[in-house]
Structures are given as C-alpha cells and as structure tokens.
Design a protein around this motif. Structure first.
Motif, PDB file in Angstrom:
ATOM      1  N   UNK A 195       3.037   4.892  10.516  1.00 29.79           N
ATOM      2  CA  UNK A 195       2.280   5.878  11.187  1.00 29.79           C
ATOM      3  C   UNK A 195       0.850   6.303  10.063  1.00 29.79           C
ATOM      4  N   UNK A 196       1.276   6.374   8.954  1.00 29.02           N
ATOM      5  CA  UNK A 196       0.072   6.526   7.940  1.00 29.02           C
ATOM      6  C   UNK A 196      -0.782   5.496   8.330  1.00 29.02           C
ATOM      7  N   UNK A 197      -0.352   4.235   8.331  1.00 23.59           N
ATOM      8  CA  UNK A 197      -1.433   2.849   8.281  1.00 23.59           C
ATOM      9  C   UNK A 197      -2.251   3.200   9.541  1.00 23.59           C
ATOM     10  N   UNK A 198      -1.661   3.715  10.418  1.00 29.29           N
ATOM     11  CA  UNK A 198      -2.440   3.832  11.977  1.00 29.29           C
ATOM     12  C   UNK A 198      -3.456   4.952  11.824  1.00 29.29           C
ATOM     13  N   UNK A 199      -3.148   6.122  11.210  1.00 28.31           N
ATOM     14  CA  UNK A 199      -4.253   7.244  10.808  1.00 28.31           C
ATOM     15  C   UNK A 199      -5.336   6.728   9.953  1.00 28.31           C
ATOM     16  N   UNK A 200      -4.882   5.839   9.058  1.00 28.59           N
ATOM     17  CA  UNK A 200      -5.909   5.306   8.382  1.00 28.59           C
ATOM     18  C   UNK A 200      -6.886   4.343   9.139  1.00 28.59           C
ATOM     19  N   UNK A 201      -6.309   3.587   9.854  1.00 28.54           N
ATOM     20  CA  UNK A 201      -7.053   2.782  10.704  1.00 28.54           C
ATOM     21  C   UNK A 201      -8.062   3.293  11.646  1.00 28.54           C
ATOM     22  N   UNK A 202      -7.658   4.626  12.139  1.00 25.62           N
ATOM     23  CA  UNK A 202      -8.481   5.338  13.004  1.00 25.62           C
ATOM     24  C   UNK A 202      -9.794   5.897  12.265  1.00 25.62           C
ATOM     25  N   UNK A 211       0.771  -1.140   0.151  1.00 29.04           N
ATOM     26  CA  UNK A 211      -0.095   0.119  -0.102  1.00 29.04           C
ATOM     27  C   UNK A 211       0.766   1.215   0.003  1.00 29.04           C
ATOM     28  N   UNK A 212       1.994   1.069   0.253  1.00 24.74           N
ATOM     29  CA  UNK A 212       3.065   2.191   0.289  1.00 24.74           C
ATOM     30  C   UNK A 212       3.021   3.116   1.343  1.00 24.74           C
ATOM     31  N   UNK A 213       2.080   2.610   2.264  1.00 28.50           N
ATOM     32  CA  UNK A 213       2.065   3.542   3.439  1.00 28.50           C
ATOM     33  C   UNK A 213       3.301   3.285   4.643  1.00 28.50           C
ATOM     34  N   UNK A 214       3.407   4.085   5.172  1.00 34.74           N
ATOM     35  CA  UNK A 214       4.228   3.984   6.435  1.00 34.74           C
ATOM     36  C   UNK A 214       3.346   3.404   7.465  1.00 34.74           C
TER      37      UNK A 214
END
Lengths: 910, 363
Positions: A647-654, A642-645
C-alpha cells in the motif's frame, strides 16, 4: 749629309790606317786603279753609318783584313741638319760606337754611345732598323737614292718601308718644312685622342669623360630612384592613415549594434539555462516514476514464478533418483560382458603358440636343406682346386718361355742368320774343279788344309780379302776380293749369339721351334685352369669358401637352438602338415568365440552410457531449477528491500506521478518563452563580436603600417635625398657638357687628321708624275734633245719611256748602253733633287758612267756644277781623265794605301 | 606695424645647369638668408613674414633644415612661415623636423587659420604641391575683428603668365578679403600691386636669383602700416650677393673680340658673378688665340663663366687664311675639312686645329 772625312783601319784591304779627307768642293773625284780600295772606302762609310757596332756573323768577320786578326775601325765626319757630326765604330773585338756633335767652340761632345749611337745615326739617315747581319745602303732611303754603287745604276723598284720612307721624304718636301712641322703637331694632337688604327685611346679625355658621365648618370638615376622611393613612402603613409581612419570609423559605427546584440544574447542565455534545468528535473522525475512502476510489476511477477518453479523441483528430484538406479544396473551388465570378452581373448594366445611352433618346424626343415646343399658345394670346389694345382705343376715342368721372350729369341735368331749372310758375302770365294786329280794346299783361306782333289770334284775356298791355293804341279792360285767390315760383322754376330744364349739358357733349348711348341702347350694348360676357375667362381657366386663354412656354422647353431626349444625334433622331424591342420582348426574356433564376446560387450557399453546420460540430464535439470529459485528469491528480496508495504508502495507511485506532471508543465512554459525570442541571437552577437575584433585588428595593423611607413619615410629623408639628387644632377650635367665638348673636339681632331692624311695620300699618289717630269727634263739636258718621256710606277721603277716620235711605250733595254746609263742617272738625280730638299747632300757615283760619250758626260758635268750648291758629288773612278773638264772638281788619288790630292797640272798631264 | 617680407629662399636648390659651381651657389643662398635676418634686426621690424618655398624640396638635408630653423629662431622677433609649393605640408615634410620645436619665435603656419599679430591679425594661406589653381585666400572673410589685417600666401597671380601649375590669387584678392597687405611668395622677381593707389599686394621675390634672366630678384621688402586701412609703405632692399650676368658680343671687325675680352676682364667682383657669354659674328683666324684667352678668362675668373659661340663664323676670311697656308697637302686638307665637315661647329674646330698646327700653337 755632306761627307767630310773618312778614316779606316783594319778594314778589308786597309790593314794600316788610311784617311780620306774630302776637300770643300762641289765635286770630288777619287781616282785609283782597280783594286785600290775606292769602293771599300765607300763601303766603310755605309758600315759606319748604318751598322750596329756589335753585329756578329760571317759577313762581319769578312770585314777583317785578309790574313790579319784586326778589328775593323771606321771614323766618319759629316755635316747634317746644320751640325757637324763624328761617328766612330769598331766591330768584332771590343766593339763600340760613338756619335759626337761639334759644338760652337769646335769641340766634340758625345751625343750617344753604342746602341744609342747606332740608332741615332740611322735616324739621321732615314734608315730602317737593322735586325741582324750587316746593313745595306738600301736600308737608308737617302743612301739608296744618293749613293750609286759600281754597276748598279738602275734604281729598280722601291718597296716596303723604304718606299714609304721615300714617299714620306718626298711628301714632306711637297708641303715644305712648315708643312712637315704642322703635320707633326697635328699628329701629336691626334695621338692624344686616337691610336694609329683610329681607335679612341684609353687615356683619351672622351673615354674618361664618358666613363665619368656614365657614373654620373647612374648616380643621378639612383638619386631619382631614392626620390621616387620617398614619394612611395609618403603615399604609403597617406594610405595607411586613410585606412586607419576608415577602420576606426567602422568600429565606432559597429559598437551600439554590438551592445544591443549583447543584451538580447544575455536574455536568451538565461532562458536557455532555465530550460536546461527544467529539462533535467523533469527527466529525473520521470525516471523515478518509471522505476517504481517497474519494481511493483516485477515483484508480482516474481512471486508467481517462484511458486511454479518450486512445484517443478519436487518432480525433478523424483526423476533423478530413478535414473540413478537404472544407471547402476546397466554398469553391472557391462562388467559381465567385459569378463566374457577377456576369456575369449585368452584362447588367442594358445593359437599364437601353435603358429610359432609351425613356423619353427618349417625353419628346421629349411636349415636341413641348405646344409646339404652347402656341403655339396664345398666338396666340388675342393675337387676343382686339386685339378688346378695339378695343371700348374705340368706348366712348371714345361720350361716354356713367355710370349715376349720367344719373340725376342726369334728376332735374335733372324739377326744371326742375317749376319751370317753378310759375313759369307764378305768373303772371297773360290771354286776349283780339277779336270784331273790334283793336290791342293790352301795357303790363305778356309779350309786351311792340303787336299787331294779328284777330277770334277768341286773345291771351294773362302778367305778374308784373299784366298791362295797351291795346286801341286800346277802352281799357285791367288784370288783377291773386297776386304771390308768382316771383323765387325763377326763381332756383331758373336754378340747376337751371346745374347741369344743368355736368353734361352733358362729353357734348356735355344731352337725357336721347340720353344714355340712348349709355349703353345703351356697356353693350352692355362686355358684349362681358367675354365676350372670359372666353374669354381660360378658355383660359389658371390660367396667365398670361408663364407660358406661360416654359413654352415650359423645353420648348425640355429638348428641347435630349435632343438633346445623342441627336443622331440632331435629324434623325429616335425610333422608340418598335422601342425598346419591343428592351427587352422583352432583359428576358426577362437575367431567365432571372440566375435560373439565382442558384440555383447559393445551392446552393454552403449546401454551403460545411455543410462549414465539420462541420469546426468535429470540431475542438471534439477540444479537449474534450484538456481532459478535462488535467483528469483534474491531479486525479490532486492525489490522488497525498500521496506515498504504494498500500500505504501502504491501511495508513493501516485506522488511521483503528480510531480512529473508538474515539472512537465514548467518546462513547456520556458520553451514557449524561448520560442518567442528571435532566431540566431547568439550567432548574430558572435558575428558582431567577430567583426569588431577584426576591425580592432585592422586598426592596430593600420597604426603599425602608418608608423612603419613614417619610419621608412623619416629614414629616407634623413639621407637628404633631394640634396643627393641635386648634386648628382649637377655633376651629370657638368660632365655631360664637358663630354659633349670633348666629343666635338675629338671629332674635329679626327676630321682634321683624316683630311690631312687623305690630302697627303693624294699628293703622294701623284709623286711619280713630278719625278718623271723632272727626270725627262734632266735627260733632255743630258742628251741635248727631248729623248723621251718617262713612265714611272708608284714604286718609282722605270716602266718604260715614250719617245716623242716613236711608239707609245719603249722598254729601257731598247735604248743604247750609254742612253740606258743616262736614263737611270736622270731618275736618280730627279729623286735626289726632291729627297734632298733644302739640305745639301752627298751624291756618290762609283764608276757608273762607263758608256756615256764625252759630249753627254760634259752636259752631265754642267748639271752637276749647276747643283753644286745643293750636292756634294763624289765620283769614284779609275778613269780620272774623263772628268778633267769638270772645272769645279778636285781630284784625289788613292794609291799605295795613301790618298793625296792631285794638282791641276798633274791632272792635265794625267 | 613694421615687418619684413621675404620668400622663395629655396634652400638646397638644385642648379644642374651650373655644374660644379652649384654647391657654391647653394652656400651663397644660405649666407644671404643670414643677411636677411640681420637686416630685420637692423631695421627693428616687429616680425618677419616668409611667404613659402623656404626650402627647395621636402627631401633636403636635415642639417639644412636645422640651420634654417636656428637662423630664423635667432631673429629675436616672431617669424611667420608658410609652406610653398616646393615644401608643402605632407608626410615627412621639412615642417615635421624636430628642429622647429626648439624655436618658440618661429611660427609654422600650416593650416589656414587666423593668427593674432601685435596690432593686428595674420591670415596665412599655405601653398600646396602641384597647385590646384584654387585661390588660397578664398577662406578669408572680409571685415570682422580689429587691427591691421595681413594676408600671406604662396601662389601666382591670376591672368599672369608663369602662374601655371600653381595656386593663384585674384588681382583683387587684398580688397576682396579686406586685407591691408597681402604678402606673396612664388615669383622670384620683386613685384608690387597697387589697389586704389596703395600697394596692397606684393611679391618680395627671391633673396637671391636662381637663374639667368630673372628680372629683379635678390630683394626683400620692408613694409610699414600705420593703421588699419592706411596705405602700406613698401621699401625694396637689395640683399642678394650673386650677380647673374648675360654678356652678348657681336664681332664684326678685327679688334672687337679683343675688346669683348677686355670688357669681361673689367667686370668687378668676379668671384660673385655668374656670366653667360655669347659671341656672334666673325672669328678671324689670327684672332683665334684671343678666343682661347676669352675662354680661359670665363673659366678661371668668375664664379661661373660660360661661353656660347655657335654664332661665330670663320667663313669671311677663309680664303685669306687658305692662301696663307703653305702650298701642298696642308692646304688641300683644309679644303677637305671645309667641304666634308657635317657639322658647322666641328668644321670650325677642325679648321682651327689645322690653323694652330701651322702656327705652331699647342693644340
């Protein structure tokens, strides 16, 4: 019927034509001597009036004149029923029949011909039909009563149709002519309605009307049915209209309810659609949230596992190298053990060669033994052959016959001896014993010689048939004996001797004893040969001599082979014992060595395999680790694609979690709204729609039913059922009225006819009474006093008489001959009076009053004269003088084939 | 206002008792209907009222319906028709026949609704099948409107014998409903009912009699009313062509049977006469031939001739006749018939047969 003229030709005694013309007088006496033909003339009248002209058979042939081939011809003129009639008939040859009636102008006109004429005549005379043969006067009731043939004055019993005719005639007279006509008319009426058996005629009006009434009733019933059908159709129309109206009303009532249900259903459907959409969105948000949560967790886990696997891979590579080295060492040791094993196996070949040599040695010796034995056998068999040959030579020299030949020789010898005996017996033997010396010459017999005999010497002579000897000085002695088949016996003997000689010639001896001895010797020698043969066979067994020799050759060949392989045995036979010991020693050594090599090779093999397996396991473990590492690396790459870091992935989850919570709230709101709506909205709307559709269907059906019923009704009415019904009813009524009238009329006709028949039957039943009364009156007139009352049966036969002073009933036979005549005449006359009625009739008496005394005859004449207006009396007699007192009578005489009237003067003279 | 009042034509009528002559009688009824229409034209009436039972039945032939429709339509003036109890309005009734559509002058009044008339109003009261014993005029309200008030109904009259099984109107129906005239149909004889000295209600009767014994059928009524409340002038006009005659003869002496025969032979226009003849009394055997001729006359001379002779007796002269028979079994047979016959008619017929046989008369 009044007879006027009779003309006869070619009839019995009348070869030539003869004519009897009856004068117009109440009494006519036809006189003539016996055989003149008076009765023949009467018969001619009956033939002409009653017979069929074409009758055949012996009886009618007898009508021809004796010795002439003439056809009988008769012509009769008579009066009947107020008319003059002429009947003419010819029988047998070209037969014909005519009936004529005289017209007012005196001319004859034909009434009927042939069969018609025959029938019409019989009808006139109330005669029954003649089926075959000649008629008798009794066929006619009138003639039966009115004509009295010679010697047949008693009328006897009437029966059958004749009795009926008489009764009819009498019955008709009971009611007179008018009654007869009335009866005839009524019968005509009755026969239009009924048969003789009293059944309704098919053509009777009642039958026709009954059929018509039945048909009319059927038509009326059909018409009523059609009318009822119309009522039924009409009821159907009304019912259909009523039902249609009901259905339409129900439908109209349902419509508002249906509309309200439709609105509620639309709102419910909208909310339901909203709910479905919210559920789908919430489900998608939930899925997205869960997927991300799962990916984050998996990335962490994979990283950890990869580190662990890489550590394990380093250790596994080291273990694999060690296992490889150990496997190579074990394989090398195995190869060494294999070499040892092969060396041990090579000693086994050496042992097998020694064993083969030992076996060959044993065969060598066996061959030697068999050769020796076979050679001994061949020598003995040769000896036996020589002995047999010698014995066969001796048998040939013996010249002994066969057993059968010897039997035939014996039979022939016995036959010759028997024949010798018979020859000897056939000879004449004479024995001469001189007391003194005498010279004897045999003249006939054997021995034919002249001998000198000594006293006491017996001299025998035998001869064929006879012997004759001349004894010198004494005389000739001749003896004869039976001569017979000596020549034949000698011939038989000679033939037997020839056959014996022929049979024994090959043996050089004919004595059966010698020949028997030779035969026994031969049989003994043959027994010896058989014994030798048995020995040879026993020795050879199943073998032949050639076979033994072939076997010897085979043995020699095999020995040569063995000698080629082992040349040393040519000089010295093999030592089998030494060879066996050598083989045994080698076998033990080789066995021990081979077992050791085998054991070692097996151990090394197991070790090599173990090391190979260990190596493979290590390698496999390493490969597995490498695969796992590759797999996890791949999965990790996927997850991190997904090309996410992090942190970015945690944000998306929220973010995803917040969206899911929002959608869940929205869904709950929609569900709450749905819950507030009443339950079963859709079902209720569907149910109402269904009911409406059902009602619409019913409306359509009822409309159709009403239209159909209207169409049926219209079609039925177009057939004008009432008009049909009206006409059918009218017709039925008319026919039934007519039928009722016809039935009444038929009933009246039947009643009238039955009453008439019943009355007539009753009247007829009483007929005998008046006839008896009439007869008794007549008899009283004839006898001059009341002689007796008559008792007549229903058949008019005289059952007896009751004299006024005598016993209750006396049979006719008890009266005198004359009185019997008068009694029977009285009955006839009484019946005649009733039968003839108003019509004048012929009454014929053919010489019937032979025993009546003159006084009573006179009274009879008085009666006849009294009746002169009603009868024409014809008296046939050979005693015309008896009737001379009859003043009203005219006399005719039949003589010499002609009839002439005798005048009063001649009568008186006669 | 002048109009013709008729009813009970009963076209297609069944007449089972007439047998084969029924067809001729039916044809006659239609011919007479034609005569009624002609009369209306001759007398120049304003309209015709037909008060029910035009047809005998709703199942009559459609040909007959068309003939009647044409006939009424040819009157040249309005014709008002109501159904009767024989031809009530019902599914498939004669009134549904398309023949009526082409006759604009013929007004079929199938429901009780007022209909305007030239100079007045008509209150039709159609008849119904079977009759409910209701008063069909009950719906008419007295008063209201102007002009002459005419009622037309098919019903019996209350309290009069013969009205059983039919609708009935009260005797005061005309007064109660305020009618100047109530034209009635149902009874076959002409009958007029006066109210306060004026004929306010009447049966015209059938235009042709339908059976023996009808008192006064074969008429139509011509009615003229000058103004509302005026007494109607009612004239009965004979139109019937058939004569239904009853002849009763009592034979008490010789010669009377011959006179009865002569009387029948003297009936004029025998082809339109239906005769029911009854003979009672004594039949003299020697007059049986006259009886036979009388039967023939009835059968051959009239449109219909029928003889009832149940009352004819042979007895008084039986002894004389018996004596005249020839002595013998014929006489005995006659005695047996006299004794054994179970039925008087058969006894008489059988004796006559015997008698005719003795006379030589054909059976």
């Amino acid at each position: 019927m009044i007879l006027r003229r009779v003309s006869v030709r070619g009839f019995r005694c009348f070869r030539e034509p003869i004519e009897l013309v009856l004068p117009d007088a109440p009494v006519v006496v036809l006189a003539g001597p016996n055989g003149a033909g008076k009765s023949t003339l009467l018969e001619a009248v009956v033939r002409c009036l009653l017979d069929n002209h074409n009758v055949t058979g012996d009886a009618v042939q007898a009508l021809r004149p004796w010795g002439a081939d003439l056809a009988p011809e008769i012509e009769v003129e008579f009066e009947h029923g107020g008319h003059a009639w002429r009947a003419r008939k010819r029988f047998l040859d070209r037969p014909f029949s005519t009936l004529e009636r005289r017209a007012a102008d005196g001319r004859w006109s034909a009434v009927a011909e042939n069969r018609g004429a025959d029938e019409r005549l019989r009808e006139l005379l109330a005669a029954e039909e003649i089926k075959r043969g000649l008629a008798k006067q009794t066929h006619s009731s009138l003639l039966r009563v009115l004509v009295t043939p010679q010697g047949r004055l008693p009328l006897g019993s009437l029966s059958g149709p004749l009795l009926e005719q008489v009764r009819e005639a009498l019955g008709a007279s009971l009611a007179g002519e008018a009654g007869r006509k009335a009866e005839k008319r009524l019968r005509e009426v009755y026969e239009r309605w009924f048969t003789d058996a009293g059944k309704e005629r098919k053509a009777s009006p009642v039958r026709r009307l009954r059929d018509a009434a039945e048909k009319a009733r059927e038509r009326a019933a059909d018409a009523v049915k059609a009318m009822n059908e119309i009522e039924a159709f009409r009821a159907q129309v009304k019912t259909a209209a009523r039902e249609l109206e009901a259905a339409q009303a129900a439908l109209a009532k349902l419509r508002p309810e249906l509309e309200a249900a439709g609105t509620a259903e639309a709102e419910w459907k909208r909310l339901k659609q909203e709910e479905r959409l919210a559920e789908a969105e919430q489900r998608a948000a939930s899925t997205s949230l869960q997927a991300l949560e799962k990916a984050v967790a998996e990335i962490g886990r994979l990283r950890k596992e990869l580190a662990e696997r890489r550590q394990k891979k380093v250790e596994a590579e080291k273990g694999t190298q060690e296992a490889e080295v150990a496997e190579a060492a074990a394989r090398k040791k195995l190869e060494e053990a294999e070499a040892d094993y092969r060396a041990a196996r090579s000693r086994e070949e050496e042992l097998r060669q020694l064993e083969r040599r030992l076996e060959a040695g044993r065969e060598w010796q066996a061959i030697a033994r068999e050769q020796e034995s076979l050679r001994g056998l061949l020598a003995r068999v040769g000896e036996i052959g020589g002995e047999i040959e010698k014995l066969r030579g001796r048998i040939a020299a013996l010249q002994a016959p066969e057993r059968t030949t010897l039997d035939r020789v014996r039979k022939l010898a016995a036959e010759i001896a028997r024949l010798d005996g018979r020859i000897d017996a056939a000879l004449v033997h004479a024995e001469f014993v001189p007391e003194i010396a005498a010279g004897v010459t045999v003249l006939e017999g054997e021995p034919r010689a002249t001998r000198r005999l000594e006293p006491g010497e017996v001299f025998e002579v035998a001869g064929e048939g006879k012997v004759e000897i001349e004894i010198a000085g004494v005389g000739r002695f001749r003896a004869r004996g039976p001569a017979g088949d000596l020549t034949a016996l000698r011939a038989q003997r000679s033939e037997a001797a020839e056959r014996l000689a022929g049979l024994t010639a090959p043996f050089g001896a004919s004595d059966p004893g010698v020949l028997e001895q030779r035969l026994r010797e031969r049989e003994r020698l043959e027994a010896e040969i058989e014994k030798l043969e048995t020995e040879r066979i026993t020795r050879l067994g199943e073998r032949s001599e050639d076979g033994v020799e072939r076997r010897l050759e085979e043995l020699a060949a095999r020995r040569a082979e063995l000698a080629a392989e082992y040349p040393e045995w040519k000089s010295a036979a093999p030592d089998l014992e030494a060879a066996e010991a050598e083989v045994e020693a080698l076998r033990k050594t080789v066995g021990r060595e081979l077992e050791e090599a085998e054991r070692r090779r097996r151990e090394r093999q197991e070790l090599a395999v173990r090391k190979q397996v260990e190596h493979a396991e290590r390698r496999s473990e390493l490969e597995k680790l490498e695969n796992e590492i590759e797999e996890k690396q791949k999965r990790l790459a996927e997850l991190e694609s997904d090309g996410l870091s992090e942190d970015q992935r945690s944000e998306e989850l929220r973010k995803r979690k917040l969206r899911w919570e929002d959608l869940t709230r929205k869904l709950e709101e929609t569900k709450r709204k749905l819950g507030e709506l009443p339950a079963g909205i859709e079902e209720r709307a569907a149910e109402l729609r269904e009911r409406a559709a059902e009602l619409e269907r019913t409306v359509r059906e009822k409309e159709r039913a009403r239209m159909n019923a209207e169409a049926d009704l219209g079609a039925a009415l177009r057939r004008a059922p009432y008009e049909v019904y009206a006409e059918a009813e009218e017709e039925r009524n008319a026919v039934e009225r007519e039928l009722a009238a016809a039935e009444r009329e038929a009933e009246a006709v039947r009643l009238a006819w039955q009453c008439l028949a019943q009355a007539k039957q009753a009247a007829l039943g009483d007929l005998a009474g008046p006839v008896a009364e009439e007869a008794a009156g007549l008899l009283e007139r004839i006898a001059g006093r009341r002689l007796a009352d008559f008792e007549l049966g229903g058949d008019f036969a005289v059952a007896g008489l009751r004299p006024p002073e005598g016993p209750p009933k006396v049979p006719v036979e008890e009266f005198s001959g004359g009185e019997q005549e008068q009694i029977h005449l009285a009955v006839r006359l009484a019946l005649a009076r009733i039968l003839t009625g108003r019509e004048r009739h012929l009454v014929v008496l053919d010489d019937v009053l032979l025993n009546t005394d003159d006084e009573r005859l006179g009274r009879i004449f008085e009666l006849i004269e009294e009746w002169s207006g009603r009868v024409q009396l014809l008296i046939l007699t050979c005693h015309p003088e008896r009737y001379r007192t009859l003043g009203a009578a005219r006399f005719l005489e039949l003589a010499g084939n002609r009839i002439h009237e005798v005048e009063a003067a001649d009568r008186a003279a006669g | 206002m002048r109009f013709l009042h008729t009813a009970d034509w009963q076209i297609g009528m069944k007449a089972a008792h007439l047998g084969e002559k029924a067809g001729a009688v039916r044809r006659k009824r239609l011919e007479t209907a034609r005569r009624v229409v002609e009369l209306a034209r001759e007398r120049k009436v304003d309209f015709i009222l037909v008060a029910g039972d035009v047809f005998e039945h709703n199942g009559v032939s459609r040909v007959a319906v068309r003939e009647v429709a044409r006939l009424l339509g040819s009157a040249g003036r309005p014709v008002y028709v109501i159904p009767g109890n024989h031809d009530p309005r019902e599914p498939g009734s004669v009134w549904e026949d398309p023949a009526w559509v082409g006759q604009p002058d013929v007004h079929l009044l199938l429901t009780p609704k007022p209909v305007p008339l030239p100079g007045g109003v008509l209150f039709p009261c159609p008849g119904s099948r079977g009759g409910s014993r209701r008063d069909p005029t009950a719906w008419i309200e007295a008063g209201g409107g102007t002009g002459i008030r005419i009622g037309m109904a098919h019903a019996g009259v209350e309290g009069v014998a013969g009205s059983d099984g039919a609708d009935v109107v009260g005797r005061d129906a005309a007064r109660r409903a305020g009618l100047d005239y109530l034209a009635l149909g149902h009874w076959h004889s002409t009958a007029l009912y006066e109210v306060d000295g004026a004929v306010r209600m009447a049966y015209s009767g059938a235009h042709e009699a339908t059976a023996f014994g009808e008192r006064d059928s074969g008429n139509v009524l011509l009615v003229e009313i000058e103004a509302p409340g005026a007494a109607p002038a009612v004239e009965a006009v004979r139109v019937g062509a058939l004569r239904w005659l009853r002849k009763d003869y009592r034979i008490a002496s010789r010669g009377e049977l011959r006179r009865a025969l002569e009387d029948l032979e003297a009936v004029p226009d025998p082809e339109t006469a239906l005769v029911e003849c009854s003979i009672r009394g004594t039949l003299y055997p020697d007059e049986s031939e006259i009886l036979h001729r009388l039967e023939q006359t009835l059968e051959e001379r009239f449109l219909l001739g029928r003889l009832r002779r149940d009352g004819l007796d042979l007895e008084p002269d039986w002894d004389e006749w018996l004596e005249s028979l020839p002595e013998g079994f014929l006489r005995e047979a006659a005695r047996l018939v006299q004794r054994d016959a179970a039925d008087e008619i058969i006894r008489r017929q059988a004796l006559l047969l015997l008698y005719r046989a003795t006379l030589g008369v054909a059976g």
